[in-house]
Design a protein around this motif. Structure first.
Motif, mmCIF file in Angstrom:
data_model
loop_
_atom_site.group_PDB
_atom_site.id
_atom_site.type_symbol
_atom_site.label_atom_id
_atom_site.label_comp_id
_atom_site.label_asym_id
_atom_site.label_seq_id
_atom_site.Cartn_x
_atom_site.Cartn_y
_atom_site.Cartn_z
ATOM 1 N N SER A 60 0.814 -1.219 0.000
ATOM 2 C CA SER A 60 0.000 0.000 0.000
ATOM 3 C C SER A 60 0.845 1.266 0.000
ATOM 4 C CB SER A 60 -0.928 0.009 1.211
ATOM 5 O OG SER A 60 -0.192 0.218 2.403
ATOM 6 N N GLU A 61 2.148 1.153 0.303
ATOM 7 C CA GLU A 61 2.993 2.343 0.398
ATOM 8 C C GLU A 61 3.211 3.037 -0.938
ATOM 9 O OE1 GLU A 61 6.631 1.370 2.386
ATOM 10 O OE2 GLU A 61 5.750 1.741 4.354
ATOM 11 N N ASP A 62 3.857 2.359 -1.884
ATOM 12 C CA ASP A 62 4.171 3.031 -3.141
ATOM 13 C C ASP A 62 3.757 2.232 -4.367
ATOM 14 O OD1 ASP A 62 6.032 1.014 -3.395
ATOM 15 O OD2 ASP A 62 7.775 2.305 -3.244
ATOM 16 N N GLY A 63 3.314 1.028 -4.182
ATOM 17 C CA GLY A 63 2.870 0.218 -5.305
ATOM 18 C C GLY A 63 3.983 -0.277 -6.199
ATOM 19 N N GLY A 64 5.232 -0.058 -5.802
ATOM 20 C CA GLY A 64 6.360 -0.511 -6.604
ATOM 21 C C GLY A 64 6.483 -2.023 -6.585
ATOM 22 N N PRO A 65 7.290 -2.558 -7.501
ATOM 23 C CA PRO A 65 7.435 -4.014 -7.558
ATOM 24 C C PRO A 65 8.071 -4.572 -6.296
ATOM 25 C CG PRO A 65 8.969 -2.938 -9.067
ATOM 26 C CD PRO A 65 8.110 -1.872 -8.478
ATOM 27 N N MET A 66 7.625 -5.767 -5.925
ATOM 28 C CA MET A 66 8.118 -6.466 -4.753
ATOM 29 C C MET A 66 8.254 -7.933 -5.133
ATOM 30 S SD MET A 66 6.134 -7.053 -1.087
ATOM 31 C CE MET A 66 5.351 -5.476 -1.244
ATOM 32 N N THR A 67 9.329 -8.560 -4.711
ATOM 33 C CA THR A 67 9.535 -9.972 -4.974
ATOM 34 C C THR A 67 9.435 -10.726 -3.662
ATOM 35 O OG1 THR A 67 11.020 -9.450 -6.805
ATOM 36 C CG2 THR A 67 11.164 -11.668 -5.889
ATOM 37 N N ILE A 68 8.707 -11.834 -3.677
ATOM 38 C CA ILE A 68 8.582 -12.682 -2.501
ATOM 39 C C ILE A 68 9.217 -14.018 -2.837
ATOM 40 C CG2 ILE A 68 6.987 -13.873 -0.955
ATOM 41 C CD1 ILE A 68 4.984 -11.623 -1.481
ATOM 42 N N GLY A 69 10.144 -14.457 -2.006
ATOM 43 C CA GLY A 69 10.810 -15.730 -2.232
ATOM 44 C C GLY A 69 10.600 -16.667 -1.064
ATOM 45 N N GLY A 70 10.734 -17.947 -1.339
ATOM 46 C CA GLY A 70 10.558 -18.965 -0.313
ATOM 47 C C GLY A 70 9.166 -19.536 -0.375
ATOM 48 N N ALA A 71 9.075 -20.849 -0.443
ATOM 49 C CA ALA A 71 7.785 -21.508 -0.652
ATOM 50 C C ALA A 71 6.786 -21.224 0.459
ATOM 51 C CB ALA A 71 7.996 -23.016 -0.802
#
Length: 132
Positions: A60-71
């Motif tokens: 919700s902060e800036d809407g920039g891309p974020m990557t999530i790793g780990g199953a």
């Protein structure tokens, strides 16, 4: 990750891809979600509380891309409906166990194919956009 990538671009046998990844890894702000460690380094902060609440806040902060790793973490974010795009990298190695890539979901996740790229060594990256 922090034992290799901070200086991975300085290794004498580093490939172009490794150099680029090391620079990206070092320069990108990271968040580690853990209840078992008490210290992180290399442009990283530690969150020991509710991962889904923190990911929701970050989105919700800036809407920039974020990557999530780990199953495990990715599975929780997937079940919470927080993933907008899936980037799936397939490496040409078979393993006989481990944490499932996709955990059981309550409903279908419809997607559109965005891109498929093949890298040296047989690594394939496929990106899918989540249809809402």
């Amino acid at each position: 990750m922090s034992s290799y990538w901070p200086t991975g671009d300085q290794q004498p046998d580093a490939t172009h891809a490794q150099i680029e990844f090391a620079r990206n890894w070092r320069d990108t702000p990271k968040v580690v979600f853990s209840s078992t460690i008490d210290k992180v380094d290399w442009n990283t902060r530690l969150v020991t509380g509710d991962a889904i609440a923190e990911i929701t806040r970050l989105k919700s902060e800036d809407g920039g891309p974020m990557t999530i790793g780990g199953a495990t973490l990715a599975g929780a974010a997937m079940r919470a409906g927080l993933i907008d795009e899936y980037a799936i990298a397939a490496h040409p190695v078979l393993v006989g166990g481990g944490t499932p890539f996709f955990t059981a979901l309550d409903s279908w996740v419809n997607q559109n194919l965005v891109e498929t790229r093949t890298f040296p060594g047989g690594v394939v990256l496929t990106r899918y956009e989540t249809r809402r």
